[in-house]
Motif scaffolding. Structure first.
Motif: not given
Ligand code: SF4
Length: 366
Positions: A346-354, A360-362, A70-75
């Motif tokens: 209310x995301x804390x990290x990018x893996x929940x944002x993207x 987010x998938x889980x 995920x490009x957003x997550x790895x940034x």
């Protein structure tokens, strides 16, 4: 519609499921009871695997790990801090939508927009050029993140700006290359990866042959698959067949889209304007030659050099385990913040944002 139906056919899925279970039993015996870990390195695969419930029909001996796709997550979050710093200098910041909700040290770009700074969401990178033309007195910066898939369209900003003689536009680059990241993952003794389900979109650009070095070095399967449920099941089936035969190769199962050599037009565009550079990845840290920078002769389109800005490593929010999730070391639900403190609203990290993030998938698909 008929075409899509062909890749969602329940009878074919049932046959494949039986094949996968039979092959997995064989492979499990051969591997003396060790489970097989398959990593997908594409956010769209991660979402498709969740959406179609692929994990629920696999045997226990086959596990799917979500990698840094995920490009957003790895940034790195330091990148968000840099974008906010540029906005605070009065520049117009243009970005794809997901980025505006990723937390930086002090705020998000959405928060920055609420505070009155000029943050614009674009559907195409070339919108940044239109905005630059409309505001010749102001500087416009496009947030250029992502893998080979998005690099072509983003770098066309430079190509078009040169042709149209637009000088008040630049790119804050954090481009990533997939192959060096796969080598870094394989070199981490704490991560067990027995096969890659290779990213489909990236493969369209770099071509199937680009994975041969991974197969030759680590003797594991690299299978390129599409995004429909049968595509993914065929991909897993292909990986198990290679393990059953102990004969490893690059298997391009998405050959209706991916060629052996990739997209020559985008490759030429990248060769013209970019050069390999070290890059910092969230979770993986700095990886040699895993990114792209603009060549020296195009430095005036590089926001860091144009505005004398240095990208530094950002701060990880307290308790956020995105780095481990990205490496496949931790399942999203194993993060203590998952679903309680950290949710899509209310995301804390990018893996929940993207929209392509593992958390987010889980959260969405369970
Ligand atoms: S649940 Fe939230 S805090 Fe935890 S790893 Fe995922 S995005 Fe980061």
């Amino acid at each position: 519609m008929k075409y899509i139906d062909g890749f969602r056919n329940p009878e074919a899925a049932a046959v494949l499921r039986r094949q996968i279970h039979a092959l997995a039993g064989e492979v499990h015996l051969q591997r003396s009871g060790r489970a097989l870990h398959i990593m997908e390195v594409c956010g769209t695969h991660t979402m498709a695997i969740g959406r179609y419930g692929i994990r629920t029909i696999l045997p226990d001996t086959v596990s799917l790990l979500s990698g840094p796709g995920c490009p957003v997550c790895v940034t790195d979050s330091g990148y968000i801090d840099a974008a906010i710093a540029l906005a605070e200098r009065g520049l117009i910041i243009c970005t794809f939508g997901d980025m505006v909700h990723v937390p930086g040290r002090r705020s998000t770009l959405a928060g920055c927009r609420s505070a009155g700074y000029d943050i614009r969401t674009c559907y195409s990178p070339l919108e940044a050029l239109d905005i630059a033309k409309q505001h010749p007195e102001r500087e416009v910066v496009f947030l250029g993140i992502g893998f080979e898939t998005t690099i072509g369209p983003v770098i066309s900003i430079v190509d078009q700006a040169l042709k149209k003689q637009i000088s008040n536009v630049s790119i804050l680059t954090a481009f990533k290359r997939v192959i060096p990241a796969l080598h870094a993952l394989m070199g981490d003794p704490e991560i067990q990866i027995d096969a890659f389900l290779c990213p489909a979109h990236v493969s369209v650009v770099i071509g199937a042959a680009a994975y041969q070095g991974i197969v030759d070095t680590y003797h594991i399967p690299c299978v390129i698959a599409g995004f429909e449920p049968l595509d993914i099941l065929y991909g897993i089936d292909g990986i198990l067949r290679q393990w059953a035969d102990r004969a490893f190769c690059v298997d391009n199962q998405y050959n209706r889209v991916v060629t052996d050599t990739g997209n020559p037009f985008i490759q030429a565009l990248m060769q013209t304007y970019l050069q390999p550079a070290d890059a910092s990845w969230r979770g993986l840290g700095a990886i040699s030659a895993s990114g792209w920078d603009l060549k020296e002769e195009y430095a005036r389109f590089d926001a860091c050099r144009k505005f004398d800005l240095t990208l530094t490593a950002g701060q990880v929010p307290n308790g956020c385990r995105c780095g481990d999730v990205i490496k496949g070391k931790l399942a999203p639900r194993e993060c203590l913040l998952f679903g309680t403190v950290c949710t899509p609203s209310n995301p804390v990290g990018p893996c929940m944002v993207s929209t392509e993030g593992s958390c987010a998938a889980a959260y969405r698909y369970g």
